[in-house]
Design a protein around this motif. Structure first.
Motif, PDB file in Angstrom:
ATOM      1  N   ALA A 245       0.846  -1.200   0.000  1.00  0.00           N
ATOM      2  CA  ALA A 245       0.000   0.000   0.000  1.00  0.00           C
ATOM      3  C   ALA A 245       0.881   1.250   0.000  1.00  0.00           C
ATOM      4  N   PRO A 246       0.539   2.247  -0.799  1.00  0.00           N
ATOM      5  CA  PRO A 246       1.412   3.427  -0.964  1.00  0.00           C
ATOM      6  C   PRO A 246       1.292   4.463   0.153  1.00  0.00           C
ATOM      7  N   PHE A 247       1.583   4.050   1.366  1.00  0.00           N
ATOM      8  CA  PHE A 247       1.563   4.964   2.497  1.00  0.00           C
ATOM      9  C   PHE A 247       2.950   5.584   2.693  1.00  0.00           C
ATOM     10  N   ASP A 248       2.969   6.760   3.292  1.00  0.00           N
ATOM     11  CA  ASP A 248       4.229   7.433   3.597  1.00  0.00           C
ATOM     12  C   ASP A 248       4.571   7.347   5.087  1.00  0.00           C
ATOM     13  N   LEU A 249       3.567   7.516   5.912  1.00  0.00           N
ATOM     14  CA  LEU A 249       3.753   7.531   7.365  1.00  0.00           C
ATOM     15  C   LEU A 249       2.690   6.639   7.993  1.00  0.00           C
ATOM     16  N   PHE A 250       3.097   5.838   8.967  1.00  0.00           N
ATOM     17  CA  PHE A 250       2.174   4.916   9.631  1.00  0.00           C
ATOM     18  C   PHE A 250       2.204   5.184  11.126  1.00  0.00           C
ATOM     19  N   LEU A 251       1.036   5.544  11.687  1.00  0.00           N
ATOM     20  CA  LEU A 251       0.883   5.741  13.123  1.00  0.00           C
ATOM     21  C   LEU A 251       0.074   4.579  13.670  1.00  0.00           C
ATOM     22  N   SER A 252       0.752   3.678  14.329  1.00  0.00           N
ATOM     23  CA  SER A 252       0.143   2.459  14.827  1.00  0.00           C
ATOM     24  C   SER A 252      -0.439   2.672  16.223  1.00  0.00           C
ATOM     25  N   ALA A 253      -1.350   1.787  16.621  1.00  0.00           N
ATOM     26  CA  ALA A 253      -1.887   1.813  17.978  1.00  0.00           C
ATOM     27  C   ALA A 253      -1.117   0.882  18.899  1.00  0.00           C
ATOM     28  N   ASP A 254      -0.022   0.317  18.391  1.00  0.00           N
ATOM     29  CA  ASP A 254       0.833  -0.523  19.226  1.00  0.00           C
ATOM     30  C   ASP A 254       2.286  -0.357  18.811  1.00  0.00           C
ATOM     31  N   SER A 255       3.163  -1.097  19.435  1.00  0.00           N
ATOM     32  CA  SER A 255       4.582  -1.076  19.062  1.00  0.00           C
ATOM     33  C   SER A 255       4.979  -2.360  18.337  1.00  0.00           C
ATOM     34  N   ILE A 256       4.091  -3.339  18.331  1.00  0.00           N
ATOM     35  CA  ILE A 256       4.406  -4.641  17.736  1.00  0.00           C
ATOM     36  C   ILE A 256       4.509  -4.552  16.221  1.00  0.00           C
ATOM     37  N   ARG A 257       3.480  -3.977  15.586  1.00  0.00           N
ATOM     38  CA  ARG A 257       3.483  -3.905  14.127  1.00  0.00           C
ATOM     39  C   ARG A 257       4.616  -3.022  13.577  1.00  0.00           C
ATOM     40  N   PRO A 258       4.897  -1.854  14.161  1.00  0.00           N
ATOM     41  CA  PRO A 258       6.060  -1.093  13.690  1.00  0.00           C
ATOM     42  C   PRO A 258       7.374  -1.864  13.822  1.00  0.00           C
ATOM     43  N   ALA A 259       7.514  -2.621  14.920  1.00  0.00           N
ATOM     44  CA  ALA A 259       8.726  -3.424  15.095  1.00  0.00           C
ATOM     45  C   ALA A 259       8.820  -4.514  14.034  1.00  0.00           C
ATOM     46  N   LEU A 260       7.683  -5.124  13.691  1.00  0.00           N
ATOM     47  CA  LEU A 260       7.678  -6.146  12.647  1.00  0.00           C
ATOM     48  C   LEU A 260       8.050  -5.549  11.292  1.00  0.00           C
ATOM     49  N   LEU A 261       7.526  -4.360  11.001  1.00  0.00           N
ATOM     50  CA  LEU A 261       7.865  -3.701   9.745  1.00  0.00           C
ATOM     51  C   LEU A 261       9.355  -3.370   9.684  1.00  0.00           C
ATOM     52  N   GLU A 262       9.902  -3.015  10.831  1.00  0.00           N
ATOM     53  CA  GLU A 262      11.347  -2.743  10.888  1.00  0.00           C
ATOM     54  C   GLU A 262      12.141  -4.024  10.622  1.00  0.00           C
ATOM     55  N   GLN A 263      11.710  -5.125  11.223  1.00  0.00           N
ATOM     56  CA  GLN A 263      12.388  -6.407  11.005  1.00  0.00           C
ATOM     57  C   GLN A 263      12.297  -6.852   9.545  1.00  0.00           C
ATOM     58  N   GLU A 264      11.210  -6.471   8.902  1.00  0.00           N
ATOM     59  CA  GLU A 264      10.997  -6.852   7.504  1.00  0.00           C
ATOM     60  C   GLU A 264      11.622  -5.845   6.539  1.00  0.00           C
ATOM     61  N   HIS A 265      12.350  -4.856   7.079  1.00  0.00           N
ATOM     62  CA  HIS A 265      13.062  -3.853   6.273  1.00  0.00           C
ATOM     63  C   HIS A 265      12.106  -3.056   5.383  1.00  0.00           C
ATOM     64  N   LEU A 266      10.953  -2.711   5.951  1.00  0.00           N
ATOM     65  CA  LEU A 266       9.941  -1.981   5.193  1.00  0.00           C
ATOM     66  C   LEU A 266       9.806  -0.527   5.634  1.00  0.00           C
ATOM     67  N   ILE A 267      10.703  -0.081   6.524  1.00  0.00           N
ATOM     68  CA  ILE A 267      10.629   1.300   6.997  1.00  0.00           C
ATOM     69  C   ILE A 267      11.981   1.994   6.826  1.00  0.00           C
ATOM     70  N   ILE A 268      11.953   3.324   6.880  1.00  0.00           N
ATOM     71  CA  ILE A 268      13.184   4.111   6.850  1.00  0.00           C
ATOM     72  C   ILE A 268      13.947   3.871   8.156  1.00  0.00           C
ATOM     73  N   LYS A 269      15.225   3.654   8.047  1.00  0.00           N
ATOM     74  CA  LYS A 269      16.057   3.359   9.217  1.00  0.00           C
ATOM     75  C   LYS A 269      15.921   4.444  10.283  1.00  0.00           C
ATOM     76  N   ASP A 270      15.766   4.017  11.523  1.00  0.00           N
ATOM     77  CA  ASP A 270      15.687   4.888  12.707  1.00  0.00           C
ATOM     78  C   ASP A 270      14.429   5.763  12.732  1.00  0.00           C
ATOM     79  N   SER A 271      13.426   5.433  11.929  1.00  0.00           N
ATOM     80  CA  SER A 271      12.205   6.250  11.940  1.00  0.00           C
ATOM     81  C   SER A 271      11.180   5.762  12.965  1.00  0.00           C
ATOM     82  N   ARG A 272      11.399   4.578  13.536  1.00  0.00           N
ATOM     83  CA  ARG A 272      10.421   4.038  14.497  1.00  0.00           C
ATOM     84  C   ARG A 272      10.526   4.787  15.825  1.00  0.00           C
ATOM     85  N   LYS A 273       9.441   5.479  16.198  1.00  0.00           N
ATOM     86  CA  LYS A 273       9.411   6.291  17.409  1.00  0.00           C
ATOM     87  C   LYS A 273       8.093   6.075  18.158  1.00  0.00           C
ATOM     88  N   SER A 274       8.153   6.075  19.478  1.00  0.00           N
ATOM     89  CA  SER A 274       6.934   6.060  20.292  1.00  0.00           C
ATOM     90  C   SER A 274       6.377   7.482  20.331  1.00  0.00           C
TER      91      SER A 274
END
Length: 264
Positions: free
Chosen positions: A85-114
């Motif tokens: 899906a062509p999203f630019d920014l994802f604001l999740s309601a948890d920390s699990i899914r952002p961490a999974l996206l990071e593990q899957e190399h689908l996010i910009i490095k160091d962009s995961r923030k609480s």
């Protein structure tokens, strides 16, 4: 060199300087237009969408940044991102899914923030609640968001287990696909009692019972910038804005626990 020739050269140099400046301005404008050929697509968990709209109303240079908010359950948005899906920014309601996206190399490095901690509340649109004891003798339907896909539903399930009420409650649950649907079910009085996001009550000036934090695991909400985004710089500006202290203070007023306080 004759004065007339010198004067002509000076005029030519001046005209050339102006022409170059205009060209540079044109290039800059073209780059700005290119950067916003389409709106910044912000995928946001259902619970946070209303608060995000409040925050972005104060975004600096708001008129120069075009954005589109796409709201759904966190689990749904996560799957959409995984499938391109062509999203630019994802604001999740948890920390699990952002961490999974990071593990899957689908996010910009160091962009995961609480960016916030969510809270849940017990609420009824038909009666004034004074104690959680109302759950012990309650025999009607109970509304919660889907605990398998929605973080606020998961927190509600944990709270019921903490109160030793999960066994007697699980067969009378009315589960919404996300916390927004659950809130609408209750506001329409289709379900008389249930768990909602505390922010939903605060933003609508309703009274409910805030569930103690120790009854459920913290709802740590994180954001990430999607790796395939063509608007990383703009996404970063929005991310920084959400995380700044003034925005965090406003989130507290809207029913969230901030990740940054003014005395940090």
């Amino acid at each position: 060199m004759p004065r007339l020739l010198t004067t002509r050269l000076q005029k030519l140099l001046t005209l050339a300087t102006i022409w170059l400046a205009l060209q540079a301005s044109h290039v800059y404008a073209s780059e700005q237009t290119l950067a916003q050929q389409r709106p910044l697509r912000i995928a946001v968990a259902a619970n946070f969408a209303p608060a995000l709209k409040v925050l972005l109303a104060d975004l600096p240079n708001r008129t120069q940044i075009d954005y589109q908010i796409i709201s759904a359950a966190t689990g749904t948005l996560y799957q959409q991102i995984r499938h391109g899906a062509p999203f630019d920014l994802f604001l999740s309601a948890d920390s699990i899914r952002p961490a999974l996206l990071e593990q899957e190399h689908l996010i910009i490095k160091d962009s995961r923030k609480s960016y916030a901690y969510g809270q849940i509340a017990l609420w009824s649109a038909t009666q004034h609640l004074t104690s959680l004891n109302v759950l012990k003798d309650y025999s009607g339907n109970l509304a919660i968001a889907n605990p398998d896909t929605a973080p606020y539903g998961k927190a509600a399930k944990q709270a019921l287990k903490h109160l030793s009420l999960w066994s007697q409650s699980k067969n009378k649950l009315v589960t919404g696909i996300n916390i927004s649907q659950t809130f609408q079910q209750m506001r329409s009085q289709a379900v008389p009692l249930g768990f909602v996001a505390y922010s939903q009550l605060k933003m609508n000036q309703y009274q409910g019972l805030l569930i103690p934090e120790q009854f459920y695991q913290p709802i740590e909400q994180q954001l990430v910038i999607i790796k395939t985004s063509k608007q990383v710089a703009i996404a970063q500006k929005v991310s920084d804005f959400i995380l700044q202290i003034s925005s965090q203070g406003k989130l507290k007023q809207l029913g969230y626990l901030p990740v940054k306080a003014e005395n940090d």
